[in-house]
Design an enzyme around this catalytic site. Sequence first.
Site, PDB file in Angstrom:
ATOM      1  N   ARG A 197      57.059  35.474  32.036  1.00  0.00           N
ATOM      2  CA  ARG A 197      57.102  34.469  30.996  1.00  0.00           C
ATOM      3  C   ARG A 197      56.737  34.958  29.734  1.00  0.00           C
ATOM      4  NH1 ARG A 197      56.291  29.694  34.092  1.00  0.00           N
ATOM      5  NH2 ARG A 197      56.664  28.488  32.126  1.00  0.00           N
ATOM      6  N   GLY A 352      65.339  24.624  33.505  1.00  0.00           N
ATOM      7  CA  GLY A 352      64.068  24.485  33.575  1.00  0.00           C
ATOM      8  C   GLY A 352      62.845  25.348  32.714  1.00  0.00           C
ATOM      9  N   CYS A 353      61.737  24.910  32.985  1.00  0.00           N
ATOM     10  CA  CYS A 353      60.860  25.779  32.184  1.00  0.00           C
ATOM     11  C   CYS A 353      60.733  27.188  32.706  1.00  0.00           C
ATOM     12  CB  CYS A 353      59.285  25.306  32.548  1.00  0.00           C
ATOM     13  SG  CYS A 353      58.892  23.648  31.744  1.00  0.00           S
ATOM     14  N   THR A 354      61.078  27.671  33.678  1.00  0.00           N
ATOM     15  CA  THR A 354      61.159  29.211  34.230  1.00  0.00           C
ATOM     16  C   THR A 354      62.543  29.565  34.084  1.00  0.00           C
ATOM     17  OG1 THR A 354      61.353  28.364  36.299  1.00  0.00           O
ATOM     18  CG2 THR A 354      59.099  28.922  35.359  1.00  0.00           C
ATOM     19  N   GLY A 355      63.765  28.903  33.638  1.00  0.00           N
ATOM     20  CA  GLY A 355      64.853  29.345  33.561  1.00  0.00           C
ATOM     21  C   GLY A 355      66.001  28.392  34.298  1.00  0.00           C
TER      22      GLY A 355
END
Length: 379
Positions: A197, A352-355
């Site tokens: 991240r 989403g937050c991670t991809g």
Amino acid sequence: MSKKIISEVLLEVANAIETGNFGKKLKVGLTTLGSEHGFENLVQGAILAKNPIFDIVLIGEGHKDFESYEAKDEEEAHKIMEDLLDRGEIASCVTMHYNFPIGVSTVGRVITPARGREMLLATTTGTSATNRVEAMVRNTLYGIATAKSLGIENPTVGIANVEGARQVEKILLDLKGNGYNFEFATSQRADGGSVMRGNDLLMATPDVMVVDSLTGNLFMKVFSAFNTGGDYEASGYGYGPGVGEDYDRRILILSRASGSPVVANALKYAYEIAKGKVNEIAKLEYKKANNAKLGEIISKLKVKKEGSNTEEVKVPEKEVVTSQISGVDILDLEDATKLLWKHGIYAESGMGCTGPIVLVNSSKKPNAKEILKEAGYIS
């Protein structure tokens, strides 16, 4: 034996006693034309880097304190540089705006803010391959080779969360499973994983951060000039050495906006990768990766890209989708969603937050994951 040879031998012995380094003293070149901050900025960097361990040779405009080769322009300076490298007169060279062949790209070295940790960015200029995912896989090898040349025996590898990251992760897992040994870093965020991240960039979580060259170039500029307003790169070691499977020259790149502290660090970096024989290590890493079926894996990647799913698939009846399946690369997201449709599972793509994520009904999630895993879209 001539007096000149005797004097050179005695000088080498004296240097060895003084420094504790009993090998031949290496010479590192620096081209002095093309900086946006002028000749004096580059010379000041060379003066800052002066030390008893290696000698600095200027190419372009000379200076009384250094061995120098005069050149009228950058093209001539690069020709002199290449000749000196090929004849072994210098072990490595730092320059600006140099064109590498396809298959060669540079491994940058940054100092992260606040904590002051060093991290390699693989890569920052050049083109390892024309396919983005293949290039990032090769960048991994270049980063590992460079880290090992710096004395990091078992460097950890993280993959920046950019387009293609999940495909790169899958290929690296395949290589690892086939016997190419290296260590993944684990993200410092709660969800972990080897895909890094933005926080991990700032924290220098991995020794080697794998990224495409354009994004790596952007990261280099931000890390180097975030505290100067942007026009003067004051931190880090520059864009680093060009590394390739069969590339023998040790040429390191500086931005034209590099300030003298970065010039000095780049010269030290040039000495370290020359002493550590980065080219030989890169060849060895490639040999190990090829033994782990790198070529075969890359060939499958290219076939997959050429045969990408373009057929029309009927969308199943819409239903509530609240369960997320992560790990699908952005480049595969559309095909992965269509594959589930083909199996009668309604799915939607999202971010989403991670991809990228695939959204399915909670009751269909186990089956959907198996389908995607079998097709190679998730690990």
